[in-house]
Design a protein around this motif. Structure first.
Motif, PDB file in Angstrom:
ATOM      1  N   LEU A  58     -14.223  36.118 -65.078  1.00 10.23           N
ATOM      2  CA  LEU A  58     -14.091  37.271 -64.194  1.00 10.23           C
ATOM      3  C   LEU A  58     -12.999  37.024 -63.161  1.00 10.23           C
ATOM      4  O   LEU A  58     -12.178  37.901 -62.864  1.00 10.23           O
ATOM      5  N   LEU A  59     -12.998  35.811 -62.625  1.00  6.18           N
ATOM      6  CA  LEU A  59     -11.999  35.500 -61.609  1.00  6.18           C
ATOM      7  C   LEU A  59     -10.587  35.479 -62.208  1.00  6.18           C
ATOM      8  O   LEU A  59      -9.622  35.905 -61.577  1.00  6.18           O
ATOM      9  N   ILE A  60     -10.490  34.983 -63.435  1.00  8.69           N
ATOM     10  CA  ILE A  60      -9.183  34.998 -64.107  1.00  8.69           C
ATOM     11  C   ILE A  60      -8.725  36.434 -64.302  1.00  8.69           C
ATOM     12  O   ILE A  60      -7.563  36.771 -64.069  1.00  8.69           O
ATOM     13  N   ALA A  61      -9.705  37.279 -64.690  1.00  9.23           N
ATOM     14  CA  ALA A  61      -9.347  38.685 -64.853  1.00  9.23           C
ATOM     15  C   ALA A  61      -8.855  39.264 -63.533  1.00  9.23           C
ATOM     16  O   ALA A  61      -7.941  40.086 -63.497  1.00  9.23           O
ATOM     17  N   GLY A  62      -9.468  38.803 -62.450  1.00  7.38           N
ATOM     18  CA  GLY A  62      -9.061  39.332 -61.157  1.00  7.38           C
ATOM     19  C   GLY A  62      -7.712  38.800 -60.693  1.00  7.38           C
ATOM     20  O   GLY A  62      -6.948  39.498 -60.052  1.00  7.38           O
TER      21      GLY A  62
END
Lengths: 703, 522, 240
Positions: A178-182
């Motif tokens: 999720l953080l990578i997506a962000g």
């Protein structure tokens, strides 16, 4: 130098397979200690200079580049791990002699690999290598915990460890994605720096998943029920390494991944603070109820790590509220607590391992009276107990004190909700500190004082030097880290500077104490603080022993002050003076006799106070939390009662609230799904048809 | 159905029944004893009084004493059986639990094995001082020999009933407290709560029953008074009544009334002392001081009127050793009345002290079922729903004409016992006044000629029912003396009262029972 | 709620004035027989069941170590009785009073070695308001480690032989032993038997003897004051 380290590790692996037991142990220990020393030697300049090294190791398709990062805070973690391994490895080598050659070799190999995995994890700079090394470390921990595979207890503990570890890793990975997506990048540094621009929903979800997922290694509730069985089932020389080094992996993840997020969103920091406080309190309450020394130490580890997490949470919250000074103090307190925990917990677990080696048991209700029979061990264990119970002048006192003092800085924060969370967490931590003192009085007294409660405790075997010497070194370290607090704090302040943006060291250890002569306006301040140790060691010791909160400038007052150095000097002086007085008085009239037992012929072991008896007030107080279930069985012969059997059983409150409902839900779901396994062939044809239709529809409407 | 009819009904072929004015005697084989005893106690509501064992030749004679019946038809029932030395006797205490300690004592002192009793051994003669096999009460044992086995026993291991992880056996005694009697209480506890308690007494066993054998009654009376000094008059009176029943002496009426008055005076003083101890155990210091003041006043009264603070040397076989003069009787009346008035105000104040009552209420409870099963006597029994009082059940001395009003409470906790002590103290004072108002003139002593025979005397001592049984031979010398004391009976039940209490409550429950260890140990 | 403090203060001081003032209240002591010269009394010493009276040419002597106050020699045709209570005396192997630093305050451990309710009752009353031990600086402790004086009552049963010895050994120097009651002096009416040792001096060294059966509270206090060096000893025998 790094190349030497990289060469020494395979050498350690090889040396594990030397056939002769004594040589194997000795060579392995020497090689691994040498590796640790080299790591430390490499680490110190990096910490001192504050330089960061980034190396890119190549790139993987889809997964992105692999990076190694060596910045001060990572190197600090490596230093701590190296210290713990250096202290713990001699005992591992000693214990390996108990096993058959092949199993001993496997044990030593696993230990060496674990050291390497930890170093690699601390050095990993991107998500892929981090998760990879994390998983390897988790698998190694699992194999070490269930090393005594003939014991059902060890196997069960291992499975629990593995299950929760995998669950945590999956959750953590989901959070990282999720953080990578962000953020759009896979390097951990980039994740951190893009925390400001990330959409709030992604950041919160990512935080929750990574904090509770990766935090399980650090004993963060609710996934921490694996710690007590794992630490007590692991071989006696492995438990020190597990508690001292591997738990820091979790802290590392919390700082590096969740820290930047919490610095942006104060609610996340408050959540971290509250979780840490609750973990600590529940941990110490259950520690008091343990009658197994190693489980008690494991629960106490949960408590210490909870305090660390709470302090870190407080620090990140302050930073999110734009108060870098208290934030920095809290972060320093958290790192200090982590460092101290690694020191004294390794010491205590080595002590517990030594007790097990000498008596064959680590049940508090079967020990007792060991102080007279194993005096050196009991003194060293007592140092560990005093350190963990936060008694000055030892290191535990400094970090607990700093933690609680930093909580008090919540007055500077505006939102009332945040202040309430701070207040409640501080109260919980204070209660924890009190209970910890009681718990360790109980642990020490039941093991070393009083009457021996079993034959094994009456005649213990001698304890090997491979346990005592590292314990001695760690004991000295406990004292040094406490007395030389004014030297440690600037180092830690440098480590947290990237997060706070300012250097908090001058606020905690102001320069005018270090300078040679008092100048100008600060002379008045020094004069006021001299009675509490501002000038202790002036001209003799380069570090002077007063830790204060002095926001800066001579008009602003000193907010708090503490000197472990002065405490140490006064204590040492009192003891020395007393000793001298008694020597000077000459011959003393000393009579030795048996302890007074109310006139009984002999005080019998069953009359001795047990650990359970000591802890029963706590049991009674927290009864609503513990909800013990008692099975009682009475035997009668006519009107005579001949026997009563009572067995209380307790399900841990966290298990009651999280694991058991989750397991119940999963069982319900899987039994529902299990219906799918039984049925006529036509049902399966129907399933295929439905799935086919769904896929077609998806394809139609998605593309 | 009266008791006599009931007994004729249940007597089977092995039982012989002899009835007389003295009471009912049954003779039975050992095997029939447990069933008979159980039926007497369970079906007819009789109370077990005491067990007397005699060593005659190569046999033991066991006399089980009960008393029961209603209204005017109350009797003492003596159940006798005979068994050869070395044979077993079936135990009755699994059903008549009140006989538990009597059987353990008989096993220790006579080496009779009671089959079916799970806890024989280490009772009167402690394992650490005595080897097995020493039977001091057998007739061939010389009481004056010192340390028959060199004073070396074996190891004593405390009996453990509780199996709970982390439980310990917490020893209280034998040297403990500031002014506590010597005894050992073993509290089995996992830490805070006492789950099981064991009372291990007989640290003060002086062997009075054995020492009295071969003595003339006048010198044995000294022992009867002094083995339990704070109920000296009561035990001395029961001893003299036993002698008088053997020799058929009729005690003069004046002596009967004065004896009763002095017995009630002793009861009043004993209860004042117990109330002071209860207040002291809860650390209510002013109340303890008040209670001790009352006790001291009554002791001085006893000393002034009878010559000894504890009424030693006052009762004698056939009446009293000396008469009381008019001045003494007047002092007795006036001081008793004044003390009673202060007692009333004292009780009123204590009832308004809620912190004091908190320590006593629902603490140390003996339920009525437990009281019945353990045969609890005295104020402790009357606080637990058992109305048995020997002054009304088997009236002696002047009690047939001067009946005390019984106290009866059912809660069985410390507060109920306290209320019973106050009530009985008040009743004692009322009785003293009534007795002294109706004192006839006349001698206070009749001649009590020694005759051979056996007899039972009983009193309601301040702590409960006391039974003294004597066998005198033709030379007038005592052959066997059995003192069945209320302390012996009630200490047996004490451990049930502390079950479930916390450590801090143990001294308070101990004080509320108001028992004497010396009375139990003899 | 009862106001114990006020009620207690209102009751005032109830303590005896002894030793500053003479205490002659009836009932404070049971009294004991006094020696008589030959001309004064025709008493028959055979009436004494414990052989405390001894006939000699000069009259009747009394051995207080044997008198159990049975009162058989009292009254007409008997021996005159005295109402005193300062009865304590040194034993033959006594070490004298405690050192001067203990004069003003001593700690006492009371040990029940088989005493009946008489000695127990009197010992419990030495701190009652009527006598008030604390005004002498004498206190009762629960542990022998803090005690200077061991106050023993009872004929020392076999079961209490070892606890008595252990208690004495647990006391630090300087220590003194005060025995109260005729039972503790020589076994009293129980004497030596299979169950009784017959006197404390058979187990531990004894310093002060307080005769009586039981000795009244003031006699016990007299014995304790003797140990502290603040009283004069009486004799255990009286000759005519």
């Amino acid at each position: 130098m790094p190349e030497t380290i990289l060469a020494l590790l395979p050498l350690a692996l090889v040396s594990a397979w030397i056939p002769a037991p004594r040589t194997r142990g000795a060579v392995f220990a020497v090689v691994l200690i040498a590796a640790a020393v080299l790591v430390a030697a490499e680490a110190v300049p990096v910490i001192g200079s504050g330089a960061t090294v980034e190396i890119e190791l190549g790139s993987l398709a889809i997964l992105g580049p692999l990076r190694i990062v060596l910045d001060p805070i990572r190197v600090f973690f490596m230093l701590v791990a190296a210290g713990v391994f250096a202290a713990g490895v001699p005992f591992v080598a000693q214990e390996a002699r108990r096993y058959a050659p092949r199993r001993a070799a496997v044990l030593l190999t696993l230990v060496a690999l674990l050291f390497a995995a930890l170093l690699a994890a601390f050095a990993s700079g991107d998500v892929v290598s981090f998760v990879f090394t994390w998983e390897i470390a988790a698998l190694l921990i699992w194999s070490l915990v269930s090393f005594n595979h003939r014991s059902e207890h060890a196997v069960a503990a291992g499975y629990l460890t593995l299950a929760l570890s995998e669950f945590g890793t999956i959750a953590g990975m989901a959070g990282l994605f999720l953080l990578i997506a962000g953020s759009g990048e896979t390097s951990l540094a980039a994740l951190g720096s893009s925390a400001a621009e990330m959409p709030q929903g992604l950041a919160v979800a990512g935080f929750l998943l990574t904090f509770y997922g990766f935090g399980m290694k650090a004993g963060v509730a609710p996934l921490n029920s694996w710690l007590p069985p794992a630490y007590s089932a692991a071989p006696r020389s492995i438990a020190p390494l597990l508690s001292g080094a591997t738990s820091n992996l979790g802290i590392f993840a919390v700082i590096v991944i969740d820290g930047p997020l919490a610095c942006q969103f104060p609610e996340l920091g408050l959540l971290m603070l509250a979780t840490g406080a609750v973990t600590a309190l529940v941990g110490i309450v259950y520690a008091m109820l343990e009658s197994d020394l190693k489980r008690l130490l494991a629960q106490s580890s949960v408590e210490n790590l909870g305090i660390t997490v709470a302090a870190l949470g407080a620090g990140f919250t302050f930073i999110a509220f734009d108060k870098p000074l208290p934030g920095g103090i809290a972060l320093v307190a958290g790192l200090y607590q982590m460092l101290n925990h690694s020191t004294y917990k390794t010491l205590l677990f080595l002590g517990a391992g030594a007790v097990e080696e000498a008596t064959g048991t680590h049940e508090l209700n079967r020990l007792g009276g060991l102080a007279r029979r194993l005096p050196v061990l009991s003194v060293l264990f007592l140092v560990g107990v005093m350190a963990i119970a936060a008694l000055p002048p030892f290191n535990g006192f400094v970090s607990e004190w700093l933690t609680l003092e930093s909580m008090l800085r919540a007055v500077e924060v505006e939102p009332v909700g945040a202040r309430i969370v701070f207040a409640l967490s501080a109260a919980a931590l204070a209660l924890t500190a009190g209970l910890a003192l009681t718990c360790f009085i109980m642990a020490f007294s039941s093991t070393f004082l009083g009457l021996p409660l079993s034959k094994a405790a009456v005649q213990p075997r001698p304890v090997s030097r491979s346990a005592l010497v590292p314990m001695g070194v760690l004991a000295v370290a406990c004292l040094a880290l406490g007395v030389l607090a004014t030297g440690v704090i600037p180092v830690l302040a440098g480590l947290v500077q990237p997060y706070t943006g300012v250097d908090v060291a001058p606020a905690l250890v102001p320069a005018f104490f270090q300078a040679g002569a008092a100048q100008g306006d600060s002379a008045g301040l020094i004069h006021e603080l001299t009675p509490i140790g501002a000038q202790v060691g002036k001209g003799i010791v380069p570090l002077r022993g007063l830790v204060v909160l002095h926001p800066g400038g001579t008009e602003t007052p000193v907010v708090f002050a503490m000197s472990t150095a002065l405490t140490f000097v006064v204590l040492a002086g009192l003891l020395a003076t007393t000793w001298l007085i008694f020597r000077a008085r000459g011959r003393l009239n000393v009579t030795r006799g048996d302890p007074w037992g109310g006139g009984l012929h002999r005080l019998r072991p069953e009359m001795g106070y047990t650990a359970n008896a000591f802890a029963s007030p706590v049991r009674v107080l927290f009864d609503a939390l513990l909800r013990p279930v008692v099975t009682e069985h009475t035997e009668q012969q006519g009107a005579f009662t001949t026997a009563i059997r009572r067995r209380p059983s307790m399900v841990h409150v966290i298990d009651r609230l999280t694991l058991q409902p989750a397991v119940a839900v999963m069982r319900a779901v899987s039994s529902l799904l299990a219906r799918m396994h039984r049925g006529p062939v036509t049902d399966y044809a129907a399933y295929i048809l439905v799935a086919f239709v769904v896929v077609l529809l998806l394809g139609r409407f998605a593309l | 159905m009266t008791l006599k009819d009931f007994i004729s009904r249940i007597a089977g072929p092995e039982v012989r029944v002899l009835q007389s004015e003295a009471g009912i005697r049954l003779e039975s084989t050992p095997a029939a004893v447990p069933a008979l005893a159980a039926r007497l106690v369970e079906e007819k509501g009789c109370e077990f009084a005491t067990l007397v064992v005699e060593h005659q030749g190569d046999d033991f004679e066991l006399h089980y004493f009960f008393h029961g019946g209603e209204g005017n038809a109350t009797h003492v029932v003596q159940l006798t059986t005979r068994v050869a030395v070395g044979d077993q006797v079936p135990a009755i205490s699994d059903r008549v639990h009140a006989a538990d300690w009597d059987e353990r004592e008989a096993e220790d002192l006579f080496e009779i094995h009671f089959a079916g009793h799970p806890f024989l051994g280490d009772f009167v003669l402690h394992d650490t001082e005595w080897r097995e096999g020493v039977a001091p009460l057998r007739h061939d044992f010389d009481p004056r020999q010192q340390r028959p086995n060199g004073g070396r026993g074996g190891t004593w291991v405390p009996r453990r009933v509780l199996d709970e992880p982390g439980s310990l056996v917490f020893p209280v005694g034998p040297v403990w407290g500031g002014d506590s009697e010597a005894g050992l209480w073993l509290l089995e506890t996992p830490g805070e709560e006492i789950r099981q308690a064991h009372t291990r007494l007989f640290y003060k066993h002086r062997g009075v029953e054995k020492i009295a054998e071969g003595q003339y009654p006048e010198s044995a009376l000294l022992l009867a008074e002094r083995f339990s000094g704070n109920s000296a008059f009561g035990h001395g009176l029961a001893f003299c009544q036993a002698l008088e029943s053997i020799s058929g002496t009729a005690v003069p009426p004046r002596a009967l009334l004065v004896r009763t008055a002095l017995a009630e005076l002793e009861r009043l003083r004993y209860h004042a002392a117990v109330i002071a101890e209860i207040a002291g155990s809860t650390a209510l210091a002013v109340a303890k001081a008040w209670g001790q003041e009352l006790e001291e006043e009554l002791l001085r009264l006893s000393g002034e009127v009878c010559g000894h603070r504890y009424l030693f040397g006052v009762v004698a076989p056939g009446g009293l050793a000396r008469d009381l003069d008019a001045g003494g009787l007047a002092r007795l009346r006036s001081v008793t009345a004044a003390v009673t008035e202060r007692l009333d105000r004292f009780e009123h104040l204590l009832e308004r002290s809620s912190s004091f009552l908190d320590r006593l209420e629902e603490m140390g409870t003996i339920t009525p079922e437990l009281a019945r099963s353990y045969g609890v006597v005295g104020p402790v029994g009357r606080a637990s729903g058992s109305s048995m009082d020997l002054r009304t059940r088997l009236p002696y001395a002047a009690y047939p004409d001067f009946t005390p009003r019984p106290a009866l409470e059912t809660e069985g906790d410390g507060y109920a016992r306290l209320r019973v002590y106050f009530h009985e103290a008040r009743e004692a004072a009322i009785l003293v006044a009534a007795l002294l108002d109706n004192l006839p003139e006349g001698p206070v002593r009749a001649a009590c000629e020694p005759l051979a025979g056996a007899g039972l005397g009983w009193v309601e001592a301040p702590a409960g029912s006391a039974f003294h049984w004597l066998r005198v031979d033709e030379k007038g010398v005592i052959r066997r003396w059995r003192a069945g004391t209320p302390g012996f009976r009630n200490w047996h039940a004490f451990h049930r009262a502390v079950e479930g209490a916390a450590f801090q409550d143990f001294p308070i429950i101990l004080a509320s029972f108001g028992l004497s260890v010396a009375e139990n140990d003899r | 709620m009862a106001d114990w403090v006020l009620k207690g203060l209102a009751r005032g001081i109830r303590t005896t004035g002894w030793p500053a003032r003479v205490e002659e209240t009836p009932g404070v002591t049971p009294g004991r027989p006094g020696a008589v010269s030959r001309d004064d009394s025709p008493a028959d010493v055979g009436v004494c069941p414990t052989h405390a009276l001894e006939q000699s040419a000069r009259g009747i002597a009394v051995d207080f170590g044997r008198c159990v106050h049975c009162q058989r020699c009292r009254g007409e045709g008997g021996v005159p009785w005295q109402d005193d209570f300062e009865w304590a005396d040194w034993s033959t192997q006594s070490r004298g009073p405690l050192p001067a630093s203990f004069r003003r305050s001593i700690n006492v451990r009371y040990l029940d070695a088989g005493s009946c309710g008489g000695c127990m009752g009197e010992a419990r009353l030495i701190d009652a308001p009527s006598y008030n031990l604390h005004r002498f600086g004498i206190f009762l402790t629960a542990t022998p480690r803090d005690a200077d004086v061991l106050l023993v009552a009872g004929p020392v049963t076999e079961a209490m032989r070892t606890p008595l010895r252990l208690t004495y050994e647990a006391m630090p120097e300087p220590r003194r032993v005060v025995v109260m009651g005729v039972c503790a002096i020589n076994g009293g009416v129980f004497g030596q038997s299979y169950a009784c040792v017959g006197g404390v001096d058979a187990v531990i060294p004894v310093d002060i003897l307080v005769p009586g059966c039981p000795p009244p509270p003031l006699a016990i206090i007299h014995g304790l004051l003797l140990a502290a060096g603040r009283a004069e000893a009486a004799s255990l025998e009286r000759a005519p």
